[in-house]
Design a protein around this motif. Structure first.
Motif, PDB file in Angstrom:
ATOM      1  N   HIS A  59      14.549  12.645 -52.248  1.00 48.81           N
ATOM      2  CA  HIS A  59      13.717  12.112 -52.832  1.00 48.81           C
ATOM      3  C   HIS A  59      13.119  12.984 -53.613  1.00 48.81           C
ATOM      4  CE1 HIS A  59      13.335   9.252 -48.985  1.00 48.81           C
ATOM      5  NE2 HIS A  59      13.799  10.144 -48.234  1.00 48.81           N
ATOM      6  N   ILE A  60      12.611  12.249 -54.926  1.00 47.14           N
ATOM      7  CA  ILE A  60      12.700  12.918 -56.073  1.00 47.14           C
ATOM      8  C   ILE A  60      10.898  13.773 -55.586  1.00 47.14           C
ATOM      9  CG2 ILE A  60      10.594  12.738 -57.950  1.00 47.14           C
ATOM     10  CD1 ILE A  60      12.214  10.248 -58.559  1.00 47.14           C
ATOM     11  N   GLY A  61      10.786  15.130 -55.945  1.00 48.06           N
ATOM     12  CA  GLY A  61       9.830  16.206 -55.331  1.00 48.06           C
ATOM     13  C   GLY A  61      10.612  17.147 -54.087  1.00 48.06           C
ATOM     14  N   ASN A  62      11.653  16.576 -54.001  1.00 43.62           N
ATOM     15  CA  ASN A  62      12.076  17.971 -52.882  1.00 43.62           C
ATOM     16  C   ASN A  62      13.037  18.610 -53.041  1.00 43.62           C
ATOM     17  OD1 ASN A  62      11.154  16.101 -51.149  1.00 43.62           O
ATOM     18  ND2 ASN A  62      12.662  15.363 -49.760  1.00 43.62           N
ATOM     19  N   GLU A  63      13.350  20.018 -51.977  1.00 32.41           N
ATOM     20  CA  GLU A  63      14.427  20.831 -53.004  1.00 32.41           C
ATOM     21  C   GLU A  63      16.075  20.764 -52.783  1.00 32.41           C
ATOM     22  OE1 GLU A  63      16.042  24.991 -51.542  1.00 32.41           O
ATOM     23  OE2 GLU A  63      13.500  24.486 -50.571  1.00 32.41           O
ATOM     24  N   ILE A  64      16.795  20.501 -54.108  1.00 30.09           N
ATOM     25  CA  ILE A  64      17.900  20.265 -53.962  1.00 30.09           C
ATOM     26  C   ILE A  64      18.694  21.521 -54.072  1.00 30.09           C
ATOM     27  CG2 ILE A  64      18.214  20.537 -56.969  1.00 30.09           C
ATOM     28  CD1 ILE A  64      19.797  17.965 -55.549  1.00 30.09           C
ATOM     29  N   ALA A  65      20.240  21.464 -52.981  1.00 33.84           N
ATOM     30  CA  ALA A  65      21.301  22.618 -52.778  1.00 33.84           C
ATOM     31  C   ALA A  65      21.471  23.640 -53.809  1.00 33.84           C
ATOM     32  CB  ALA A  65      21.896  22.484 -51.322  1.00 33.84           C
ATOM     33  N   ILE A  66      21.242  23.381 -54.889  1.00 38.85           N
ATOM     34  CA  ILE A  66      22.473  23.809 -55.823  1.00 38.85           C
ATOM     35  C   ILE A  66      22.036  25.698 -55.825  1.00 38.85           C
ATOM     36  CG2 ILE A  66      22.079  24.280 -58.625  1.00 38.85           C
ATOM     37  CD1 ILE A  66      20.969  21.455 -58.419  1.00 38.85           C
ATOM     38  N   THR A  67      23.096  26.203 -56.240  1.00 40.30           N
ATOM     39  CA  THR A  67      23.208  27.567 -55.976  1.00 40.30           C
ATOM     40  C   THR A  67      23.815  27.543 -57.336  1.00 40.30           C
ATOM     41  OG1 THR A  67      25.425  27.426 -55.679  1.00 40.30           O
ATOM     42  CG2 THR A  67      23.775  27.524 -53.558  1.00 40.30           C
ATOM     43  N   GLU A  68      23.858  27.143 -57.808  1.00 41.31           N
ATOM     44  CA  GLU A  68      24.592  27.689 -59.371  1.00 41.31           C
ATOM     45  C   GLU A  68      24.174  26.924 -60.753  1.00 41.31           C
ATOM     46  OE1 GLU A  68      27.841  29.629 -61.930  1.00 41.31           O
ATOM     47  OE2 GLU A  68      27.802  29.834 -59.339  1.00 41.31           O
ATOM     48  N   ILE A  69      24.251  27.349 -61.807  1.00 39.41           N
ATOM     49  CA  ILE A  69      23.920  25.976 -62.649  1.00 39.41           C
ATOM     50  C   ILE A  69      24.707  26.688 -63.913  1.00 39.41           C
ATOM     51  CG2 ILE A  69      22.378  25.209 -64.504  1.00 39.41           C
ATOM     52  CD1 ILE A  69      20.680  24.322 -62.266  1.00 39.41           C
ATOM     53  N   ALA A  70      26.048  27.206 -64.920  1.00 42.33           N
ATOM     54  CA  ALA A  70      26.242  26.766 -66.002  1.00 42.33           C
ATOM     55  C   ALA A  70      26.498  25.890 -67.076  1.00 42.33           C
ATOM     56  CB  ALA A  70      27.660  27.485 -65.226  1.00 42.33           C
ATOM     57  N   GLY A  71      26.829  26.617 -68.524  1.00 38.78           N
ATOM     58  CA  GLY A  71      26.261  25.388 -69.251  1.00 38.78           C
ATOM     59  C   GLY A  71      25.611  26.199 -70.154  1.00 38.78           C
ATOM     60  N   ASN A  72      25.622  25.348 -71.792  1.00 37.19           N
ATOM     61  CA  ASN A  72      24.682  24.887 -72.420  1.00 37.19           C
ATOM     62  C   ASN A  72      24.613  23.984 -73.300  1.00 37.19           C
ATOM     63  OD1 ASN A  72      26.470  24.260 -74.547  1.00 37.19           O
ATOM     64  ND2 ASN A  72      27.130  26.285 -74.380  1.00 37.19           N
ATOM     65  N   GLU A  73      23.268  23.908 -73.959  1.00 33.58           N
ATOM     66  CA  GLU A  73      22.863  22.279 -74.269  1.00 33.58           C
ATOM     67  C   GLU A  73      24.087  21.749 -75.486  1.00 33.58           C
ATOM     68  OE1 GLU A  73      20.013  21.570 -74.170  1.00 33.58           O
ATOM     69  OE2 GLU A  73      18.632  23.051 -73.078  1.00 33.58           O
ATOM     70  N   LEU A  74      24.890  22.109 -75.851  1.00 32.67           N
ATOM     71  CA  LEU A  74      25.754  21.888 -76.121  1.00 32.67           C
ATOM     72  C   LEU A  74      26.860  20.383 -75.530  1.00 32.67           C
ATOM     73  CD1 LEU A  74      26.186  23.916 -79.802  1.00 32.67           C
ATOM     74  CD2 LEU A  74      25.556  21.459 -79.399  1.00 32.67           C
ATOM     75  N   THR A  75      27.052  21.717 -74.504  1.00 32.23           N
ATOM     76  CA  THR A  75      28.671  20.919 -73.566  1.00 32.23           C
ATOM     77  C   THR A  75      28.387  20.287 -71.958  1.00 32.23           C
ATOM     78  OG1 THR A  75      29.096  23.288 -72.655  1.00 32.23           O
ATOM     79  CG2 THR A  75      30.480  22.872 -74.690  1.00 32.23           C
ATOM     80  N   GLY A  76      26.972  20.671 -71.725  1.00 37.90           N
ATOM     81  CA  GLY A  76      25.965  20.560 -71.314  1.00 37.90           C
ATOM     82  C   GLY A  76      26.372  21.226 -69.825  1.00 37.90           C
ATOM     83  N   PHE A  77      25.191  21.329 -68.942  1.00 39.39           N
ATOM     84  CA  PHE A  77      25.616  22.122 -67.705  1.00 39.39           C
ATOM     85  C   PHE A  77      26.159  21.179 -66.497  1.00 39.39           C
ATOM     86  CE2 PHE A  77      22.117  23.419 -70.608  1.00 39.39           C
ATOM     87  CZ  PHE A  77      21.725  24.515 -70.253  1.00 39.39           C
ATOM     88  N   LYS A  78      26.685  21.969 -65.379  1.00 47.51           N
ATOM     89  CA  LYS A  78      27.281  21.700 -64.518  1.00 47.51           C
ATOM     90  C   LYS A  78      26.892  23.259 -63.593  1.00 47.51           C
ATOM     91  CE  LYS A  78      31.538  19.879 -65.720  1.00 47.51           C
ATOM     92  NZ  LYS A  78      31.744  19.170 -65.159  1.00 47.51           N
ATOM     93  N   ALA A  79      26.511  22.089 -62.145  1.00 48.36           N
ATOM     94  CA  ALA A  79      26.063  22.480 -61.542  1.00 48.36           C
ATOM     95  C   ALA A  79      27.060  22.362 -59.247  1.00 48.36           C
ATOM     96  CB  ALA A  79      24.370  21.187 -60.729  1.00 48.36           C
ATOM     97  N   LYS A  80      26.592  23.901 -59.835  1.00 47.19           N
ATOM     98  CA  LYS A  80      27.334  24.229 -58.432  1.00 47.19           C
ATOM     99  C   LYS A  80      26.264  23.725 -56.663  1.00 47.19           C
ATOM    100  CE  LYS A  80      31.342  26.794 -60.245  1.00 47.19           C
ATOM    101  NZ  LYS A  80      31.805  28.268 -59.330  1.00 47.19           N
TER     102      LYS A  80
END
Length: 97
Positions: A59-80
């Motif tokens: 649901h919007i506003g709930n915590e999400i189980a993401i541990t890592e975010i990698a990338g940049n503004e040009l190529t985009g970010f990927k989440a683990k």
């Protein structure tokens, strides 16, 4: 605690909604994630996440189980995603008659 581009941060990732409304052939979706610290959203990221790892949208506003975010503004970010705590056992498959 989350790692953003190999730098640990004391943020809590919060689901803010989907950015992309269709699933690509690679089963990755684009979502918006807010970084919360002391009940305040500090920054937001549009990240690509595996639909299989996500399982279902929170649901919007709930915590999400993401541990890592990698990338940049040009190529985009990927989440683990954090691995699910649920394990399928043999007792789940047995039905009583």
């Amino acid at each position: 605690m989350i790692t953003i581009n190999n730098e640990p941060k004391a943020y809590t990732p919060i689901f803010l909604g989907t950015t992309q409304h269709s699933i690509r052939l690679s089963l990755e979706i684009l979502i918006m994630v807010g970084m919360e610290l002391n009940d305040e959203i500090i920054e937001t990221y549009n990240v690509t996440v595996s639909a299989i790892a996500l399982e279902q949208l929170p649901h919007i506003g709930n915590e999400i189980a993401i541990t890592e975010i990698a990338g940049n503004e040009l190529t985009g970010f990927k989440a683990k995603m954090r691995k699910s705590d649920k394990q399928l056992t043999n007792t789940d498959l047995v039905q009583t008659v």
